[in-house]
Design a protein around this motif. Structure first.
Motif, PDB file in Angstrom:
ATOM      1  N   LEU A  20     -20.436   7.436  47.238  1.00 23.73           N
ATOM      2  CA  LEU A  20     -19.391   7.001  46.313  1.00 23.73           C
ATOM      3  C   LEU A  20     -18.010   7.121  46.950  1.00 23.73           C
ATOM      4  CD1 LEU A  20     -20.461   8.457  42.848  1.00 23.73           C
ATOM      5  CD2 LEU A  20     -20.126   6.037  43.404  1.00 23.73           C
ATOM      6  N   ARG A  21     -17.778   8.210  47.669  1.00 18.95           N
ATOM      7  CA  ARG A  21     -16.489   8.401  48.325  1.00 18.95           C
ATOM      8  C   ARG A  21     -16.268   7.364  49.429  1.00 18.95           C
ATOM      9  NH1 ARG A  21     -14.335  13.539  46.886  1.00 18.95           N
ATOM     10  NH2 ARG A  21     -15.742  14.486  45.356  1.00 18.95           N
ATOM     11  N   LEU A  22     -17.334   7.072  50.156  1.00 19.64           N
ATOM     12  CA  LEU A  22     -17.228   6.020  51.167  1.00 19.64           C
ATOM     13  C   LEU A  22     -16.959   4.669  50.509  1.00 19.64           C
ATOM     14  CD1 LEU A  22     -20.110   6.829  53.698  1.00 19.64           C
ATOM     15  CD2 LEU A  22     -17.657   7.251  53.983  1.00 19.64           C
ATOM     16  N   ALA A  23     -17.638   4.412  49.400  1.00 17.76           N
ATOM     17  CA  ALA A  23     -17.465   3.134  48.705  1.00 17.76           C
ATOM     18  C   ALA A  23     -16.043   2.976  48.185  1.00 17.76           C
ATOM     19  CB  ALA A  23     -18.469   3.035  47.556  1.00 17.76           C
ATOM     20  N   LYS A  24     -15.478   4.045  47.617  1.00 16.24           N
ATOM     21  CA  LYS A  24     -14.105   3.967  47.109  1.00 16.24           C
ATOM     22  C   LYS A  24     -13.141   3.655  48.244  1.00 16.24           C
ATOM     23  CE  LYS A  24     -10.647   4.519  44.195  1.00 16.24           C
ATOM     24  NZ  LYS A  24     -10.411   5.568  43.218  1.00 16.24           N
ATOM     25  N   GLU A  25     -13.291   4.326  49.362  1.00 13.16           N
ATOM     26  CA  GLU A  25     -12.401   4.083  50.498  1.00 13.16           C
ATOM     27  C   GLU A  25     -12.583   2.670  51.042  1.00 13.16           C
ATOM     28  OE1 GLU A  25     -11.152   6.141  54.779  1.00 13.16           O
ATOM     29  OE2 GLU A  25     -12.731   7.042  53.545  1.00 13.16           O
ATOM     30  N   ALA A  26     -13.822   2.216  51.089  1.00 14.24           N
ATOM     31  CA  ALA A  26     -14.099   0.875  51.606  1.00 14.24           C
ATOM     32  C   ALA A  26     -13.512  -0.205  50.702  1.00 14.24           C
ATOM     33  CB  ALA A  26     -15.607   0.678  51.759  1.00 14.24           C
ATOM     34  N   LEU A  27     -13.691  -0.058  49.389  1.00 12.91           N
ATOM     35  CA  LEU A  27     -13.166  -1.056  48.460  1.00 12.91           C
ATOM     36  C   LEU A  27     -11.644  -1.102  48.507  1.00 12.91           C
ATOM     37  CD1 LEU A  27     -15.532  -0.581  45.390  1.00 12.91           C
ATOM     38  CD2 LEU A  27     -15.505  -2.467  47.031  1.00 12.91           C
ATOM     39  N   ASN A  28     -11.005   0.057  48.599  1.00 12.82           N
ATOM     40  CA  ASN A  28      -9.549   0.070  48.729  1.00 12.82           C
ATOM     41  C   ASN A  28      -9.128  -0.619  50.023  1.00 12.82           C
ATOM     42  OD1 ASN A  28      -9.418   1.476  46.353  1.00 12.82           O
ATOM     43  ND2 ASN A  28      -8.524   3.330  47.206  1.00 12.82           N
ATOM     44  N   GLY A  29      -9.912  -0.416  51.068  1.00 11.29           N
ATOM     45  CA  GLY A  29      -9.564  -0.975  52.370  1.00 11.29           C
ATOM     46  C   GLY A  29      -9.625  -2.487  52.443  1.00 11.29           C
ATOM     47  N   ILE A  30     -10.436  -3.100  51.563  1.00 12.54           N
ATOM     48  CA  ILE A  30     -10.539  -4.565  51.596  1.00 12.54           C
ATOM     49  C   ILE A  30      -9.686  -5.238  50.530  1.00 12.54           C
ATOM     50  CG2 ILE A  30     -12.837  -4.494  52.617  1.00 12.54           C
ATOM     51  CD1 ILE A  30     -13.960  -5.257  49.846  1.00 12.54           C
ATOM     52  N   ASP A  31      -8.928  -4.449  49.751  1.00  9.57           N
ATOM     53  CA  ASP A  31      -8.028  -5.054  48.763  1.00  9.57           C
ATOM     54  C   ASP A  31      -7.012  -5.962  49.463  1.00  9.57           C
ATOM     55  OD1 ASP A  31      -8.723  -4.494  46.178  1.00  9.57           O
ATOM     56  OD2 ASP A  31      -7.611  -2.624  46.056  1.00  9.57           O
ATOM     57  N   PRO A  32      -6.733  -7.127  48.899  1.00  6.55           N
ATOM     58  CA  PRO A  32      -5.787  -8.047  49.543  1.00  6.55           C
ATOM     59  C   PRO A  32      -4.328  -7.610  49.455  1.00  6.55           C
ATOM     60  CG  PRO A  32      -6.553  -8.958  47.454  1.00  6.55           C
ATOM     61  CD  PRO A  32      -7.374  -7.729  47.721  1.00  6.55           C
ATOM     62  N   VAL A  33      -3.995  -6.708  48.526  1.00  2.68           N
ATOM     63  CA  VAL A  33      -2.613  -6.270  48.340  1.00  2.68           C
ATOM     64  C   VAL A  33      -2.525  -4.760  48.524  1.00  2.68           C
ATOM     65  CG1 VAL A  33      -0.711  -6.066  46.696  1.00  2.68           C
ATOM     66  CG2 VAL A  33      -2.078  -8.164  46.757  1.00  2.68           C
ATOM     67  N   ASP A  34      -1.557  -4.319  49.292  1.00  2.16           N
ATOM     68  CA  ASP A  34      -1.267  -2.899  49.441  1.00  2.16           C
ATOM     69  C   ASP A  34      -0.495  -2.468  48.192  1.00  2.16           C
ATOM     70  OD1 ASP A  34      -0.072  -0.418  49.981  1.00  2.16           O
ATOM     71  OD2 ASP A  34       0.186  -0.850  52.098  1.00  2.16           O
ATOM     72  N   VAL A  35      -1.165  -1.783  47.268  1.00  6.40           N
ATOM     73  CA  VAL A  35      -0.539  -1.507  45.972  1.00  6.40           C
ATOM     74  C   VAL A  35       0.639  -0.551  46.094  1.00  6.40           C
ATOM     75  CG1 VAL A  35      -2.608  -2.024  44.632  1.00  6.40           C
ATOM     76  CG2 VAL A  35      -2.238   0.311  45.449  1.00  6.40           C
ATOM     77  N   ARG A  36       0.603   0.360  47.037  1.00  4.85           N
ATOM     78  CA  ARG A  36       1.746   1.267  47.233  1.00  4.85           C
ATOM     79  C   ARG A  36       2.986   0.484  47.637  1.00  4.85           C
ATOM     80  NH1 ARG A  36       2.327   6.781  48.160  1.00  4.85           N
ATOM     81  NH2 ARG A  36       0.468   8.084  47.897  1.00  4.85           N
ATOM     82  N   ARG A  37       2.846  -0.337  48.662  1.00  5.91           N
ATOM     83  CA  ARG A  37       3.998  -1.078  49.178  1.00  5.91           C
ATOM     84  C   ARG A  37       4.478  -2.120  48.171  1.00  5.91           C
ATOM     85  NH1 ARG A  37       3.218  -4.010  54.846  1.00  5.91           N
ATOM     86  NH2 ARG A  37       1.809  -5.260  53.561  1.00  5.91           N
ATOM     87  N   SER A  38       3.537  -2.795  47.513  1.00  2.00           N
ATOM     88  CA  SER A  38       3.893  -3.829  46.543  1.00  2.00           C
ATOM     89  C   SER A  38       4.697  -3.245  45.386  1.00  2.00           C
ATOM     90  CB  SER A  38       2.619  -4.498  46.028  1.00  2.00           C
ATOM     91  OG  SER A  38       2.906  -5.477  45.062  1.00  2.00           O
ATOM     92  N   TYR A  39       4.247  -2.082  44.874  1.00  4.10           N
ATOM     93  CA  TYR A  39       4.951  -1.470  43.747  1.00  4.10           C
ATOM     94  C   TYR A  39       6.321  -0.957  44.164  1.00  4.10           C
ATOM     95  CZ  TYR A  39       6.048   1.655  39.887  1.00  4.10           C
ATOM     96  OH  TYR A  39       6.681   2.282  38.852  1.00  4.10           O
ATOM     97  N   ARG A  40       6.426  -0.359  45.332  1.00  8.07           N
ATOM     98  CA  ARG A  40       7.722   0.128  45.801  1.00  8.07           C
ATOM     99  C   ARG A  40       8.696  -1.044  46.001  1.00  8.07           C
ATOM    100  NH1 ARG A  40       9.770   4.607  44.728  1.00  8.07           N
ATOM    101  NH2 ARG A  40      10.738   5.073  46.724  1.00  8.07           N
ATOM    102  N   TYR A  41       8.180  -2.185  46.426  1.00  9.54           N
ATOM    103  CA  TYR A  41       9.021  -3.383  46.542  1.00  9.54           C
ATOM    104  C   TYR A  41       9.574  -3.764  45.167  1.00  9.54           C
ATOM    105  CZ  TYR A  41      10.295  -8.279  47.330  1.00  9.54           C
ATOM    106  OH  TYR A  41      10.963  -9.474  47.382  1.00  9.54           O
ATOM    107  N   GLU A  42       8.723  -3.770  44.156  1.00  8.86           N
ATOM    108  CA  GLU A  42       9.179  -4.069  42.798  1.00  8.86           C
ATOM    109  C   GLU A  42      10.267  -3.096  42.352  1.00  8.86           C
ATOM    110  OE1 GLU A  42       6.403  -5.292  39.573  1.00  8.86           O
ATOM    111  OE2 GLU A  42       4.899  -4.481  40.943  1.00  8.86           O
ATOM    112  N   GLN A  43      10.081  -1.817  42.667  1.00 11.29           N
ATOM    113  CA  GLN A  43      11.023  -0.807  42.209  1.00 11.29           C
ATOM    114  C   GLN A  43      12.425  -1.016  42.779  1.00 11.29           C
ATOM    115  OE1 GLN A  43       8.927   2.900  43.168  1.00 11.29           O
ATOM    116  NE2 GLN A  43       8.699   3.252  40.990  1.00 11.29           N
ATOM    117  N   GLY A  44      12.508  -1.640  43.930  1.00 15.57           N
ATOM    118  CA  GLY A  44      13.824  -1.920  44.496  1.00 15.57           C
ATOM    119  C   GLY A  44      14.669  -2.773  43.560  1.00 15.57           C
ATOM    120  N   PHE A  45      14.037  -3.664  42.826  1.00 14.56           N
ATOM    121  CA  PHE A  45      14.773  -4.519  41.898  1.00 14.56           C
ATOM    122  C   PHE A  45      15.188  -3.747  40.647  1.00 14.56           C
ATOM    123  CE2 PHE A  45      12.417  -7.437  44.566  1.00 14.56           C
ATOM    124  CZ  PHE A  45      13.400  -8.364  44.894  1.00 14.56           C
TER     125      PHE A  45
END
Length: 253
Positions: free
Chosen positions: A202-227
């Motif tokens: 399960l831990r491997l699966a969670k890391e793998a699924l996050n790794g194939i996400d098309p959007v980096d949610v950390r960076r995307s959200y921080r970009y929004e916060q700039g506005f």
């Protein structure tokens, strides 16, 4: 402000937020939630986490009253960083996270459930981002993980909400519970099913699924916060937040 963790089922931890009256979290609350989620995921006996809340609703976002009574930008910066930490803690939790949603799920609530692995909601649950009406921007990153792009944009621009049943129809909500009373059992049922799998896999699966996400949610959200910071510096954010606080005071809230 209370964030508690319990283990009602084998392999399942429940992280519960309880901050009356509406679970609008102060700065410290977002960090407390992030710490609880991270700790639950690191516990090797835990194979799934349920994120839940007590009270009138799941989450009403940040505590705008705290922001408006704090001089300078300290509270705004704290809220932005605290939200980013809590959202990331859901996403980066080492095991799958099931969000159990009842009542209102607004603003920061969308950031939490949008980063969860699955959502179970009661029929009374409503979801939305009233950010433009509060002088802020953010969590479109997370709403876009739940809905098709044109629907997400329309909700964002209008500030409207969708019901749990509508989100279920769009595939964002896994299961509908009849009421807030039956919600815990439904969420625990799904979490227990997940926790029945091998914890290491399960831990491997969670890391793998996050790794194939098309959007980096950390960076995307921080970009929004700039506005959000730009809106604050322009003065428009304070006008909207003050209007919100005044309206709540007039209603006795």
């Amino acid at each position: 402000m209370t964030v508690s963790t319990s283990t009602p089922r084998d392999g399942v931890a429940v992280v519960t937020v309880d901050h009356p009256p509406v679970n609008a979290l102060p700065v410290r609350g977002w960090y407390d939630l992030a710490e609880a989620l991270t700790a639950a995921g690191r516990d090797q006996a835990v194979r799934a986490v349920v994120l839940a809340a007590r009270g009138r609703g799941f989450n009403a976002g940040v505590d705008i009253k705290e922001m408006q009574r704090t001089e300078g930008h300290e509270a705004l910066i704290g809220a932005n960083r605290g939200c980013a930490a809590a959202f990331a803690a859901v996403y980066e939790c080492e095991v799958p996270v099931v969000a159990a949603v009842h009542g209102h799920c607004l603003g920061g609530g969308i950031g939490l459930v949008g980063n969860a692995d699955a959502i179970v909601a009661s029929e009374d649950a409503t979801f939305g981002l009233p950010e433009l009406d509060r002088g802020a921007l953010g969590a479109a990153t997370h709403l876009s993980r739940m809905l098709p792009p044109h629907l997400m944009r329309t909700l964002y621009y209008t500030g409207r909400t969708l019901t749990a049943r509508e989100l279920h129809r769009h595939g964002a909500v896994w299961e509908l519970a009849e009421s807030a009373d039956t919600l815990p059992a439904a969420a625990l049922g799904l979490a227990e099913e997940i926790a029945g799998k091998d914890g290491y896999l399960l831990r491997l699966a969670k890391e793998a699924l996050n790794g194939i996400d098309p959007v980096d949610v950390r960076r995307s959200y921080r970009y929004e916060q700039g506005f959000t910071f730009e809106a604050n510096l322009s003065g428009v954010a304070d006008r909207h937040r003050n209007s919100f606080v005044d309206a709540r005071a007039a209603q006795g809230g």
